[in-house]
Design an enzyme around this catalytic site. Structure first.
Site, mmCIF file in Angstrom:
data_model
loop_
_atom_site.group_PDB
_atom_site.id
_atom_site.type_symbol
_atom_site.label_atom_id
_atom_site.label_comp_id
_atom_site.label_asym_id
_atom_site.label_seq_id
_atom_site.Cartn_x
_atom_site.Cartn_y
_atom_site.Cartn_z
ATOM 1 N N CYS A 1 16.086 -12.972 -9.044
ATOM 2 C CA CYS A 1 16.833 -11.862 -9.666
ATOM 3 C C CYS A 1 18.023 -11.398 -8.829
ATOM 4 C CB CYS A 1 15.915 -10.674 -9.926
ATOM 5 S SG CYS A 1 14.585 -11.022 -11.058
ATOM 6 N N HIS B 1 20.014 -3.485 -10.037
ATOM 7 C CA HIS B 1 19.222 -4.449 -10.807
ATOM 8 C C HIS B 1 18.326 -3.661 -11.765
ATOM 9 C CE1 HIS B 1 16.723 -7.659 -12.036
ATOM 10 N NE2 HIS B 1 15.736 -7.465 -11.188
ATOM 11 N N ASN C 1 14.091 -6.416 -17.922
ATOM 12 C CA ASN C 1 14.609 -7.112 -16.744
ATOM 13 C C ASN C 1 15.120 -8.494 -17.162
ATOM 14 O OD1 ASN C 1 14.982 -8.507 -14.363
ATOM 15 N ND2 ASN C 1 13.058 -7.849 -13.429
HETATM 16 O O1 UT7 Z 1 13.116 -8.535 -10.643
HETATM 17 C C1 UT7 Z 1 12.005 -8.090 -9.942
HETATM 18 C C2 UT7 Z 1 10.827 -8.120 -10.821
HETATM 19 N N1 UT7 Z 1 9.728 -7.264 -10.678
HETATM 20 C C3 UT7 Z 1 9.711 -5.927 -10.604
HETATM 21 O O2 UT7 Z 1 10.625 -5.223 -10.384
HETATM 22 C C4 UT7 Z 1 8.362 -5.316 -10.828
HETATM 23 C C5 UT7 Z 1 7.978 -4.271 -9.812
HETATM 24 N N2 UT7 Z 1 6.737 -3.630 -10.183
HETATM 25 C C6 UT7 Z 1 6.661 -2.725 -11.181
HETATM 26 O O3 UT7 Z 1 7.660 -2.390 -11.789
HETATM 27 C C7 UT7 Z 1 5.329 -2.058 -11.448
HETATM 28 O O4 UT7 Z 1 4.420 -2.415 -10.425
HETATM 29 C C8 UT7 Z 1 4.736 -2.480 -12.822
HETATM 30 C C9 UT7 Z 1 5.565 -1.846 -13.947
HETATM 31 C C10 UT7 Z 1 4.736 -3.982 -12.981
HETATM 32 C C11 UT7 Z 1 3.318 -1.965 -12.961
HETATM 33 O O5 UT7 Z 1 3.282 -0.563 -12.805
HETATM 34 P P1 UT7 Z 1 2.206 0.090 -11.817
HETATM 35 O O6 UT7 Z 1 2.386 1.548 -11.918
HETATM 36 O O7 UT7 Z 1 2.395 -0.535 -10.463
HETATM 37 O O8 UT7 Z 1 0.858 -0.331 -12.511
HETATM 38 P P2 UT7 Z 1 -0.360 -1.147 -11.879
HETATM 39 O O9 UT7 Z 1 0.007 -2.569 -11.678
HETATM 40 O O10 UT7 Z 1 -0.898 -0.369 -10.718
HETATM 41 O O11 UT7 Z 1 -1.406 -1.063 -13.057
HETATM 42 C C12 UT7 Z 1 -2.024 0.190 -13.415
HETATM 43 C C13 UT7 Z 1 -2.958 -0.067 -14.574
HETATM 44 C C14 UT7 Z 1 -3.910 -1.214 -14.349
HETATM 45 O O12 UT7 Z 1 -5.143 -0.886 -14.944
HETATM 46 P P3 UT7 Z 1 -6.377 -0.367 -14.048
HETATM 47 O O13 UT7 Z 1 -6.680 -1.495 -13.113
HETATM 48 O O14 UT7 Z 1 -5.876 0.866 -13.362
HETATM 49 O O15 UT7 Z 1 -7.464 -0.117 -15.071
HETATM 50 C C15 UT7 Z 1 -3.303 -2.348 -15.131
HETATM 51 O O16 UT7 Z 1 -4.252 -3.306 -15.571
HETATM 52 O O17 UT7 Z 1 -2.192 -0.411 -15.747
HETATM 53 C C16 UT7 Z 1 -2.716 -1.626 -16.309
HETATM 54 N N3 UT7 Z 1 -1.609 -2.326 -16.928
HETATM 55 C C17 UT7 Z 1 -1.237 -2.107 -18.198
HETATM 56 N N4 UT7 Z 1 -1.701 -1.283 -19.142
HETATM 57 C C18 UT7 Z 1 -1.081 -1.280 -20.338
HETATM 58 C C19 UT7 Z 1 -0.792 -3.270 -16.399
HETATM 59 N N5 UT7 Z 1 0.112 -3.660 -17.291
HETATM 60 C C20 UT7 Z 1 -0.140 -2.957 -18.424
HETATM 61 C C21 UT7 Z 1 0.455 -2.907 -19.701
HETATM 62 N N6 UT7 Z 1 -0.033 -2.062 -20.611
HETATM 63 N N7 UT7 Z 1 1.523 -3.675 -20.016
#
Ligand code: UT7
Length: 330
Positions: A110, A250, A280
Site C-alpha cells: 500500500c 493512505h 482501502n
Molecule cells: O493498507 C494497510 C491495510 N490494513 C489496515 O490498515 C488495517 C489495520 N487494522 C484495522 O484497521 C483494524 O484492526 C480492523 C478494522 C481490521 C479491525 O478492527 P479492530 O477494532 O482491531 O477489531 P478486532 O480485530 O480487534 O476485532 C474485534 C471483534 C472480533 O470479535 P471478538 O473476538 O471480539 O468476538 C472480531 O472477530 O470484531 C470481530 N470482527 C468483526 N465483526 C463484524 C472482525 N471483523 C468483523 C466484521 N464484522 N467485519
C-alpha cells in the site's frame, strides 16, 4: 520537479456494507464504527490493474496537458499486477500510446504510490527525463476471501496517477521520507504465488492466494507510523506541521487517519478522506485521494500538500509537495 497533472479511475460497481451482509457475518454498524467505510468499488471479472491504471493515466495526462507520446517513463505501483510478469507498467505504456517511454512496476504494497512518486521524481531531478507518469493501481477485491470478514470488508478497487515534470524553484517535491521494517512482513501478506510457495506447489491451499492480515498489529503500526512519517518528510522539507494545507493520508481506516491528524495537530479541514466511499484501494488510495481533493478545489497553487502511506512490508513513506509552479513551456 513537481506534479503537472493528476487523475483517477474507479470501476462503476458499488458494493455497500449492506451488500456484504449477503455473504459474510458482519454489520454496517461494525464496519462504519471500526473503519468509517460505507462502500467500495469492485472491478469486473475481466478487469485487471492495467485497465484501471490506464484510465487514471489518461485523465492525468489530460489534466497535465501532456501527450502520452511525450512521456519518457511509466512507473506503476501495484501489488495486484495483471500477472506475475511482465510488468503491468508495460501494458499501460502500450495501452496509452507512450511509445517512447520505458516502463517498470514497483511493489511496496500500500505504500507503493508514495515510493513510486519518490523514485519518479529522481529521474526529473537529475535531468535524465522530462516527463514521468506515476500510477498507483490495485484490484484488491481479487485478493479477497469473501468469507473472511476480517479482510473483505476493508478493501476496494481503484487507481490514481500523476504526471511529473520540472516546476519553478521552491515548488514541487520538497521532502521525502521512506521506511520499512521487514520484521513485520508476515503481518500483512499473500502466502502463495511467488517463489517461496509457487502456484503449482502441492502445498498450496486456496486460502493461500488471499490477502491475510493481523489487523490489530497493523493498526498499532499504522497509528504510530503515519504521523511520524509525515513529520520526517516535513523536516526534510524544512517545514512545520502548522504550514500543512492538506494532508492526504493512505485511506485504510478513518480511525488511523484521525490518529495522524491528531499527531500533526491539524484541524479537520486540513485532512482529506474518501475512505467512506472507496475503502482501502492500496496503491490507488493516495493518488485517488489526491485527484479527488484536486477536483474538489481543496488544493490550490502554493499549498503545502503532504502525502503519506503505509502498508505491507511493513513499509511507510511520505512526500511533501508545494503545489503549482508549473512552467508554461513545459
Ligand atoms: O493498507 C494497510 C491495510 N490494513 C489496515 O490498515 C488495517 C489495520 N487494522 C484495522 O484497521 C483494524 O484492526 C480492523 C478494522 C481490521 C479491525 O478492527 P479492530 O477494532 O482491531 O477489531 P478486532 O480485530 O480487534 O476485532 C474485534 C471483534 C472480533 O470479535 P471478538 O473476538 O471480539 O468476538 C472480531 O472477530 O470484531 C470481530 N470482527 C468483526 N465483526 C463484524 C472482525 N471483523 C468483523 C466484521 N464484522 N467485519
Amino acid at each position: 520537479m513537481g506534479i503537472l497533472g493528476v487523475g483517477h479511475f474507479v470501476p462503476p460497481q458499488v458494493v455497500t456494507n449492506q451488500d456484504l451482509l449477503r455473504f459474510v457475518d458482519t454489520t454496517d454498524e461494525w464496519i462504519m464504527s471500526r473503519t468509517g467505510i460505507r462502500a467500495r468499488r469492485r472491478a469486473l471479472p475481466e478487469q485487471a490493474a492495467s485497465d484501471l491504471a490506464s484510465e487514471a493515466a489518461q485523465e492525468a495526462l489530460r489534466n497535465a496537458g501532456v501527450m502520452a507520446s511525450d512521456l519518457d517513463l511509466v512507473i506503476v505501483a501495484t501489488m495486484t499486477p495483471d500477472s506475475p510478469m511482465p510488468a503491468t507498467a508495460c501494458r499501460v505504456q502500450h495501452h496509452i500510446g507512450a511509445h517512447r517511454a520505458g516502463a517498470f512496476d514497483l511493489n511496496v504494497a500500500c505504500s507503493g504510490f508514495v515510493y513510486a512518486l519518490a523514485v519518479g521524481a529522481q529521474f526529473i531531478a537529475n535531468g535524465t527525463y522530462r516527463r514521468v507518469l506515476v500510477v498507483g493501481a490495485d484490484v484488491m477485491t481479487k485478493l479477497m476471501n469473501w468469507q473472511d470478514r476480517t479482510t473483505c470488508v476493508l478493501f476496494g478497487d481503484g487507481a490514481g496517477a500523476v504526471v511529473l515534470g520540472a516546476v519553478e524553484r521552491g515548488f514541487g517535491i520538497l521532502g521525502i521520507h521512506l521506511g520499512s521494517n521487514g520484521g513485520g512482513a508476515d503481518s500483512l501478506f499473500v502466502r502463495a504465488g511467488g517463489s517461496r510457495l509457487p502456484a503449482w506447489s502441492a502445498d498450496v491451499r486456496p486460502e493461500d492466494y488471499y490477502l491475510q492480515m493481523q489487523g490489530q498489529e497493523v493498526f498499532r503500526f499504522a497509528v504510530q507510523v503515519m504521523g511520524e512519517a509525515a513529520l520526517q518528510a516535513l523536516e526534510a522539507a524544512r517545514l512545520q506541521p502548522d504550514q500543512v494545507d492538506l494532508l492526504i493520508p493512505h485511506q485504510a481506516n478513518q480511525r488511523i487517519i484521525e490518529a495522524a491528524r491528531k499527531r500533526l495537530n491539524l484541524p479537520l479541514d486540513r485532512v482529506f478522506s474518501n475512505v467512506e466511499h472507496y475503502g482501502n484501494t492500496s496503491c490507488g488510495s493516495v493518488p485517488l485521494a489526491l485527484s479527488e481533493a484536486h477536483q474538489q478545489g481543496r488544493i490550490q497553487d502554493n499549498h503545502i500538500v503532504v502525502l503519506v502511506g503505509f502498508g505491507g512490508g511493513l513499509s511507510w513513506g511520505s512526500v511533501v509537495v508545494r503545489w503549482g509552479g508549473i512552467i508554461k513551456e513545459n
